[in-house]
Scaffold this active site. Sequence first.
Site, PDB file in Angstrom:
ATOM      1  N   ASP A 244       0.410  31.829   1.900  1.00  0.00           N
ATOM      2  CA  ASP A 244       1.730  31.375   1.467  1.00  0.00           C
ATOM      3  C   ASP A 244       2.519  30.688   2.578  1.00  0.00           C
ATOM      4  OD1 ASP A 244       2.032  33.754   2.860  1.00  0.00           O
ATOM      5  OD2 ASP A 244       3.465  34.641   1.449  1.00  0.00           O
TER       6      ASP A 244
ATOM      7  N   SER B 272       2.371  45.978   2.916  1.00  0.00           N
ATOM      8  CA  SER B 272       2.812  44.767   2.236  1.00  0.00           C
ATOM      9  C   SER B 272       3.116  44.974   0.760  1.00  0.00           C
ATOM     10  CB  SER B 272       1.757  43.670   2.403  1.00  0.00           C
ATOM     11  OG  SER B 272       2.141  42.510   1.699  1.00  0.00           O
TER      12      SER B 272
ATOM     13  N   HIS C 285      30.085  77.531  -9.954  1.00  0.00           N
ATOM     14  CA  HIS C 285      28.932  77.973 -10.748  1.00  0.00           C
ATOM     15  C   HIS C 285      29.109  77.623 -12.232  1.00  0.00           C
ATOM     16  CE1 HIS C 285      28.207  80.329  -7.098  1.00  0.00           C
ATOM     17  NE2 HIS C 285      29.444  80.765  -7.232  1.00  0.00           N
TER      18      HIS C 285
ATOM     19  N   ARG D  72      17.831  44.514 -17.297  1.00  0.00           N
ATOM     20  CA  ARG D  72      18.891  45.354 -17.863  1.00  0.00           C
ATOM     21  C   ARG D  72      19.953  45.822 -16.861  1.00  0.00           C
ATOM     22  NH1 ARG D  72      17.173  47.838 -22.818  1.00  0.00           N
ATOM     23  NH2 ARG D  72      18.568  49.618 -22.457  1.00  0.00           N
ATOM     24  N   TYR D  73      19.596  46.008 -15.606  1.00  0.00           N
ATOM     25  CA  TYR D  73      20.463  46.796 -14.735  1.00  0.00           C
ATOM     26  C   TYR D  73      21.123  46.034 -13.582  1.00  0.00           C
ATOM     27  CZ  TYR D  73      17.821  50.365 -17.247  1.00  0.00           C
ATOM     28  OH  TYR D  73      17.233  51.109 -18.234  1.00  0.00           O
TER      29      TYR D  73
ATOM     30  N   SER E 128      24.323  57.486 -31.605  1.00  0.00           N
ATOM     31  CA  SER E 128      23.069  58.084 -32.057  1.00  0.00           C
ATOM     32  C   SER E 128      22.624  57.400 -33.338  1.00  0.00           C
ATOM     33  CB  SER E 128      23.262  59.587 -32.308  1.00  0.00           C
ATOM     34  OG  SER E 128      22.162  60.125 -33.018  1.00  0.00           O
TER      35      SER E 128
END
Length: 480
Positions: A80, A327, A152, A13-14, A282
């Site tokens: 690996d 790791s 504030h 998604r990102y 919504s």
Amino acid sequence: MATDVYQTPLAERYASKEMQYIFSPDKKFRTWRKLWIALAESEMELGLNVTQEQVDELKSHAEDINYDVAKAREKEVRHDVMSHVYAYGQQCPKAAGIIHWGATSCYVGDNTDIIVMTEGLKLVRKKLINVLNELAGFAGKYKELPTLAFTHFQPAQPTTVGKRATLWMQELLLDLDDIDHVISSMKLLGSKGTTGTQASFIELFHGDHEKVRELDRKIAEKMGFDDVYPVSGQTYSRKVDTRVLNVLAGIAASAHKFSNDIRLLQHLKEIEEPFEKNQIGSSAMAYKRNPMRSERIASLANYVICEAVNPAITSSTQWFERTLDDSANKRMSVPEAFLAVDGILDLYLNIVDGLVVYDKVITKHLMAELPFMATENIIMDAVEAGGNRQELHEAIRKHSMTAGARVKQEGLDNNLIELVAADPFFKQYGVTYEGLMSKLEPSNYVGRAPKQVEEFLCEVVDPILRDNSDILGVKAEINV
């Protein structure tokens, strides 16, 4: 896409495809091969029994990785690095015997980590510069538009919309300083051996320390780095990961602050993030225009800020020359922090590119509060006409309380100007309604804000954008 197994939202998604590739297995294994080529070529140049024919053979198969062979081999040997050494050797039979000569697994693993983190930082930097570029255009466009400032989250002296944007930019410039520092200080691990003593290479070069040092320098140069870390254990110091993720967390914090401001401004109906024609705000309330992109920035930023704790803990708990409890953690925390920040900057860029400014609402809100802010000017003018400051202050304080109560308790407009103009006490000092209204010009209350924007853009931001003009023009795509 498989729907029956977990998919990380960061990829789905990102994060951009570009950032995803930097941390992909393919990028990793291609970098391993480049490192093996750099090692073999450097060993040849320094007089070891490596031939040009062998180096050329390695180079000819740098990109066409035989993944099927490596995968099958790993099932047998459960390692690996050695599986990929074997697979590379199958393609390069003449060079098979010298691949990985003198090295340990961290030669490819750790050097690759440094390389991909550096590339990731450069992509983050590129997007950060583009966000600054968009913000610069926004700040310049609205440098003179007065708006109600808040301390504030209570009404304070006015500023301008453009000046507020420079505050977002200032934080990103601090992040840019940090990322430039970290990028410039990134070094390779080099060829340090199993405990960082380079013992295997001292043996290969028959005790020639200078050639062992030169091997490090050559590998760094071939891989595009100025230097290697002068000392290490088996791995580069995991504090490097801490420095990198602290920079990413800093960018996340800056973006979070921006997203907070945009969400508050959208609540005030003064500025809105982009909202597409068919976007649904919504499922229940059809009228909603939720600040989804800004909320997503905040959510991802929280994740990155928390993720920065991981490498700090990992680096602090390493034992002696190395332990492997780094790791699993680092293979998640480091890439995912990069993917999240990449998504954050794409969202940031997308939002700024499409910000909608409602200047009439901004002015309405400002004018509702401006009479209170004009009181000091009214007092000063009346004192100049012969009044007593303390008496004037008390009189205008009482009128301010009355007007404030009218606004908050009755929901009516601010009538402070009318109250002061009708007060005989003020009239004796030449105060009139017309005179008071003439003071309610918003631009008279923004101080140097427009000039500050001009100076900031001209003296600070524009030189950076000019120096980085070759990386401008990035457009962000938001997946969902």
